[in-house]
Design an enzyme around this catalytic site. Structure first.
Site, PDB file in Angstrom:
ATOM      1  N   THR A   1       0.834  -1.202   0.000  1.00 47.92           N
ATOM      2  CA  THR A   1       0.000   0.000   0.000  1.00 47.92           C
ATOM      3  C   THR A   1       0.871   1.256   0.000  1.00 47.92           C
ATOM      4  O   THR A   1       0.398   2.357   0.198  1.00 47.92           O
ATOM      5  CB  THR A   1      -0.970  -0.084   1.195  1.00 47.92           C
ATOM      6  OG1 THR A   1      -1.677  -1.321   1.093  1.00 47.92           O
ATOM      7  CG2 THR A   1      -1.998   1.024   1.217  1.00 47.92           C
ATOM      8  N   HIS A   2       2.173   1.053  -0.235  1.00 44.94           N
ATOM      9  CA  HIS A   2       3.104   2.191  -0.165  1.00 44.94           C
ATOM     10  C   HIS A   2       3.130   2.978  -1.480  1.00 44.94           C
ATOM     11  O   HIS A   2       4.101   2.937  -2.228  1.00 44.94           O
ATOM     12  CB  HIS A   2       4.499   1.697   0.190  1.00 44.94           C
ATOM     13  CG  HIS A   2       4.510   0.917   1.474  1.00 44.94           C
ATOM     14  ND1 HIS A   2       5.482   0.005   1.802  1.00 44.94           N
ATOM     15  CD2 HIS A   2       3.641   0.921   2.520  1.00 44.94           C
ATOM     16  CE1 HIS A   2       5.220  -0.521   2.992  1.00 44.94           C
ATOM     17  NE2 HIS A   2       4.108   0.012   3.438  1.00 44.94           N
ATOM     18  N   LEU A   3       2.046   3.679  -1.737  1.00 42.20           N
ATOM     19  CA  LEU A   3       1.967   4.537  -2.915  1.00 42.20           C
ATOM     20  C   LEU A   3       2.516   5.914  -2.537  1.00 42.20           C
ATOM     21  O   LEU A   3       2.354   6.354  -1.400  1.00 42.20           O
ATOM     22  CB  LEU A   3       0.516   4.671  -3.359  1.00 42.20           C
ATOM     23  CG  LEU A   3      -0.169   3.337  -3.679  1.00 42.20           C
ATOM     24  CD1 LEU A   3      -1.669   3.446  -3.536  1.00 42.20           C
ATOM     25  CD2 LEU A   3       0.194   2.892  -5.083  1.00 42.20           C
TER      26      LEU A   3
END
Lengths: 597, 457
Positions: free
Chosen positions: A523-525
């Site tokens: 989820t590391h956008l």
């Protein structure tokens, strides 16, 4: 202090989003004496409800049915790999899992709490110094933050003390400890808590990595290794390695979250007001378009549109929503990949992560159900600035770690078999048991660079439940990052051999492989509203203040110019404290642009 | 008197409520026909700090516990007390001349607070702890009066009308009770004030026996509902533990080694009162509202005076000193779950309270050696396992930890086994409990907090 279904009196500050960034900003600005109203589109969340044992560790309700995640039926985005394709909506959460509700993704995260490497903050300059301008591939948008580690260090330090981070310092005020990550930058103080214990798998990796000549260290974890009281007076319980971190509210109060570590203090402050179920649609501007006057939101409790005015607007939603709200509000110029002009949506990045698996003999039990989301053993040998990327042929890097976070039963059943092994029957069961008890994964948690044709804009076709154009993601893997991943995964293979693995399944990206939104990645956008020193290539100045609208600050990983190897939350928190500090020291005394372009 | 069983309603209620039930309703019927004067007409300058001092006296006396109902204006009363004979409501004690006590003179105010006699001469129910408040000195009463006349906003609202059935609604018998059991101001003050030459202990005695009215819950009561002892001088029954209130056992505050405060340090008591948590135990049940409204805001010196006073109260019973016994710990660490209740303990309790029963500091309280675990009556332990409970967020301690309830997931048998297991492990050596006891308590505990009432961290 409590929810209201009518617009409250005009606060000084409106904060959009009740995750880490928003909670930090709200805390700092109430401390400065301002009245702060925080808007959150989701419901309130608490350990007493979402974290109540044993209901909290129901995997079906939690990770499978996405209890704490974004409700895509109302808002989503569209995805495509290349600009010549038509994007389609992201209808089921898979590749990435934005949060919803108070705490945001900070409630369901794992707790990996890193700082940065020195090069992460000045990647363009460092690359040119070491390897020359020509080493940067065409159409790669490499950029510096314009903030040094020394400037950010006090804020990393503050965030760790608030989060109750467990870890092992390598260098404190110039003194080497002989432990910790030898490549880590100097710190002003030790971690507030000692490192988390090694799981068996982590200890095996630690020994093998050391014997192979690498430099293993305990990952810094915002999972409390001991009971802890933070500077706000908020308390944490100690982690028991139950394994229900990522995707869950921690029932032991031991995983740091805005809910446990900041909001208990904030909720007692009469200057603070939280309005939940408030979906912000637009940041309102005055006629000059240079000043934000407040926000327009839908009160989901009454389905009515509301306006709330404020002198200062803090946009601190999840990265994707920060970009979306800038675009729907018409703040800044949307990025155009053809002319390479505009800033909003530019430098959208991700992370390049693959997970490999090794099996140990039957007399060595890894017990995959044990775990803690932030704990583990890592090596930074392929992430640290001194690693020779010239020979390896890529920009960026990747820590490698065993981060046994606790494998839940349904995930374990789904993750076994396939790739030529049976998916049912006795052989499947035997393989699943073997994998659950005797294997573990080793991750390459790599950086992701920014590229000309990887960006975010508004979709021309698809609209959300509120009639707004959805955000459109144009993203795929690029050669540089695939090369980086392949290089690092090869090293994992060597370490696995040294551990006495009976079997190894190495996973790396393949040349030309496209991004697949159906498979969980991370989820590391990041990026899309990046900071920088040039208003033509960045949306924010170094204080995360909008170049275009000086009473708007945009906080979050959306400010990162490119994706780094480490998990982003530590840097998000440090940048929030950094920005808040300068708002308090400078902006409030003299509201206006803090950097003149 | 046996009609006053227990009240229902929010958990914010004082543990005194079943007793209060007897005393309320009186002030509320204050005649609206009496000549009134504006409560705040007297705007002569007050000595600096007097209102603040009066506010502090109201905190010490915990007036808000009964007279401020959540969701209603401060001190406007309206807290419901449901009785078999009807529902009555606490009264408005704000300075509104019609609906509150704005028309009380200071002498009338003192007479009500200290002697239980209303302005109109009728008697208050003794749930209003006037036998304790009789000990308040003149200066404190003055400050309290000034605060309630000039520091509190008049609230022109009436609590809902009481609905009591005649003849139970008659008040005149209360005068007999008052005459029999309530001390005169002079004798009360004499008795409390002359016990200690040490000024800290004297202050502690004043606070505990006077405004703090600790004995209202923590001292045993006789069949006529009077406290059997009202001061330290009255002998070892004082603060030796009350009965069971709303299915919580009120423990002794004396120096019994196992079930009293015998192993608590002065700092433990101070921490507990100030933050609702100490290394020796956490507040739950009826004590939590006392800490939330009252004790957390006591001055540091007053907390220490209270602690030091409590620590010199000799044990009411002789108890074999508690000594930690590692047998259970060793069994659990060997994964020996053969004892009834051991499996449930591992599955449901050990994550927070640990296999060694030691808990984790002020976050998760210890079960090994915890006085409330060893009381003869195990009601509290059964209650909290069934219903769970929450600490509250305080200015002195922001985090409000919640223990989940297990009523939905554990049977009466399982609860009985795990309670017995806890009561017999780690040197606790207390009697086991029966399944039928759990069954009875399950059906008689007040309604649990709704999600809206739960803490938000």
């Amino acid at each position: 202090m409590t929810d209201q279904t009518f617009p409250p009196a005009k606060p000084d500050v409106v904060v959009i989003g009740a995750g880490w960034a928003g909670s930090i900003m709200a805390k700092e600005l109430t401390e400065a004496g301002l009245n702060v109203t925080m808007l959150e589109r989701g419901h309130d969340h608490s350990t007493a409800v979402e974290g109540t044992y044993p209901g909290s560790i129901d995997e079906l309700r939690g990770a499978v049915r996405k209890r704490l995640f974004q409700k895509l039926a109302r808002t989503s985005l569209t995805i495509r790999n290349r600009p010549d394709q038509t994007a389609l909506p992201y209808r089921q959460l898979a590749a990435f899992l934005p949060g919803e509700g108070v705490g945001g993704a900070g409630l369901h995260w794992s707790g990996c709490h890193f700082r940065v490497t020195e090069d992460d903050l000045r990647l363009r300059s460092a690359t040119i110094e070491r390897y020359g301008q020509k080493f940067i591939p065409k159409d790669m948008h490499l950029q510096d933050y314009g903030i040094s580690y020394g400037e950010l260090e006090p804020f990393f330090d503050k965030a760790e003390k608030v989060f109750g981070t467990s870890g092992e310092a390598s260098s404190v005020q110039g003194q080497k400890t002989g432990r910790g990550n030898v490549f880590a930058l100097d710190r002003s103080s030790h971690f507030p808590l000692p490192p988390m214990a090694d799981t068996f798998s982590a200890s095996v990796f630690r020994q093998a990595a050391r014997e192979a000549g690498f430099h293993p260290y305990s990952m810094p974890a915002a999972n409390a290794s001991q009971p802890y009281t933070n500077p706000y007076g908020c308390q944490m319980g100690p982690c028991n390695f139950c394994g229900y971190c990522s995707g869950y509210a921690c029932y032991l109060y031991s995983k740091a979250s805005p809910n446990v570590n900041i909001l208990p203090a904030l909720r007692q402050d009469k200057r603070f007001r939280l309005i939940t179920q408030a979906q912000v649609l637009e940041i309102l501007l005055d006629d000059t378009r240079k000043r934000a006057t407040g926000v327009r939101y839908i009160d989901l409790k009454t389905d009515s549109e509301q306006v709330i005015e404020a002198d200062l607007v803090i946009l601190s939603a999840f990265q994707l929503h920060n970009v979306h709200l800038m675009l729907t509000s018409g703040i800044g110029k949307p990025y155009d990949p053809v002319s390479q002009s505009g800033t909003i949506g530019r430098n959208f990045t991700y992370q390049t992560i693959t997970s490999s698996r090794v099996w140990l003999p039957e007399n060595r039990c890894t017990n995959q159900f044990v775990g803690a989301g932030g704990a583990g053993v890592a090596i930074d040998d392929f992430n640290q600035p001194g690693f020779d990327r010239g020979r390896a042929g890529f920009i960026g890097g990747s820590p490698v770690w065993v981060n046994q976070a606790g494998l839940k039963p349904i995930a374990a059943a789904q993750g076994s078999g396939g790739k030529g092994s049976p998916r049912w029957g006795g052989a499947y069961k035997a393989a699943m048991i073997d994998q659950y008890r005797h294997s573990f994964s080793i991750d390459a948690h790599g950086s992701n660079m920014a590229y000309r044709d990887v960006y975010l804009d508004l979709d021309p076709t698809w609209r959300n439940a509120y009639g707004q154009p959805m955000l459109r993601m144009t993203f795929t893997w690029k050669d540089n990052d695939i090369r980086m991943n392949q290089y690092v995964v090869r090293q994992i293979g060597d370490i696995a051999q040294a551990m006495g693995a009976t079997r190894t399944s190495l996973n790396s990206l393949l040349p030309g492989q496209l991004f697949d939104s159906r498979i969980y990645q991370t989820t590391h956008l990041s990026g899309g509203v990046i900071l920088g020193s040039n208003p033509k290539t960045s949306a924010l100045n170094r204080y995360l203040q909008s170049w275009d609208v000086p009473n708007l600050f945009v906080i979050g990983s959306s400010a990162f110019p490119q994706g780094m190897g480490y998990n982003p939350t530590g840097l998000v928190a440090a940048l929030a404290y950094w920005s808040a500090y300068h708002i308090r020291q400078t902006y409030l005394r003299n509201p206006g642009p803090m950097v003149h372009a | 008197m046996s009609l006053f069983l227990r009240s229902t309603g929010t958990k914010r209620t004082s543990p005194l409520r079943p007793l209060l039930t007897m005393g309320l309703g009186l002030l509320g019927i204050v005649a609206a026909t009496l000549p009134t004067r504006p409560a705040q007409a007297d705007d002569a300058p007050l000595p600096a700090g007097l209102i603040e001092e009066g506010h502090y006296q109201a905190v010490l006396g915990d007036c808000a516990a009964c007279h401020t109902q959540p969701g209603r204006p401060p001190y406007s009363g309206g807290m419901p007390f449901k009785l078999p004979i009807g529902t009555i409501y606490s009264t408005n004690i704000s300075p509104d001349p019609v609906h509150g006590i704005g028309h009380y003179t200071e002498a009338e105010f003192a007479r009500a607070v200290q002697l239980g006699i209303r302005k109109d001469g009728s008697a208050l129910y003794p749930a209003m702890p006037y036998p304790s408040y009789a000990r308040l000195n003149k200066a404190d009463i003055h400050a309290l009066y000034v605060y309630f006349q000039r520091g509190v906003t008049p609230q022109p609202v009436d609590p809902p009308a009481n609905g009591l059935i005649w003849p139970l609604s008659m008040r005149w018998p209360l005068h007999i009770w008052r005459w029999l059991f309530s001390p005169s101001i002079q004798s009360a003050q004499l008795r409390t004030n002359n016990q200690f030459s040490d000024p800290i202990l004297a202050r502690g005695a004043y606070l505990v026996e006077g405004p703090g009215h600790c004995g209202a819950c923590h001292s045993p009561r006789s069949i006529t509902l009077n406290e059997k002892a009202q001061t330290a001088k009255d002998g070892p029954l004082f603060l030796s533990g009350g009965g069971v209130v709303e299915q919580w056992v009120v423990p002794s505050l004396r120096q019994e080694n196992r079930t009293g405060l015998g192993r608590w340090s002065e700092q433990d008591i101070v921490d507990f009162l100030r933050t609702g948590r100490s290394r020796t135990g956490a507040s739950f049940g009826g004590m939590t509202p006392v800490i939330v409204h009252s004790a957390h805001a006591f001055k540091e010196a007053d907390l220490h005076a209270i602690a030091r006073y409590l620590m010199q109260l000799a044990p009411a019973r002789k108890e074999t000193p508690w000594v930690y016994d590692p047998t259970t710990t060793d069994m659990l660490r060997r994964a020996d779950l053969s004892q009834p209740g051991a499996q449930t303990y591992m599955d449901r309790c050990a994550a927070c309270h640990r296999t060694d029963g030691a808990g984790y500091g002020t976050v998760f309280p210890p079960l090994a050696g915890n006085p409330i675990v060893m009381t003869d009556d195990a009601t509290s332990l059964i209650h909290i396992i069934l219903a769970g409970d929450s600490m509250h967020a305080l200015p002195t301690a922001a985090s409000a930890f919640t223990m989940p309830g297990f009523a939905d997931t554990l049977s009466d048998r399982e609860v009985a086994d795990v309670v017995s297991f806890i009561r017999q492990s780690w040197g606790n050596n207390s009697s086991p409990v029966k399944e039928s006891t759990v069954k009875h308590i399950r059906h008689s505990i007040p309604q649990a907090e709704t999600p809206d009432q739960l803490p938000k961290n």
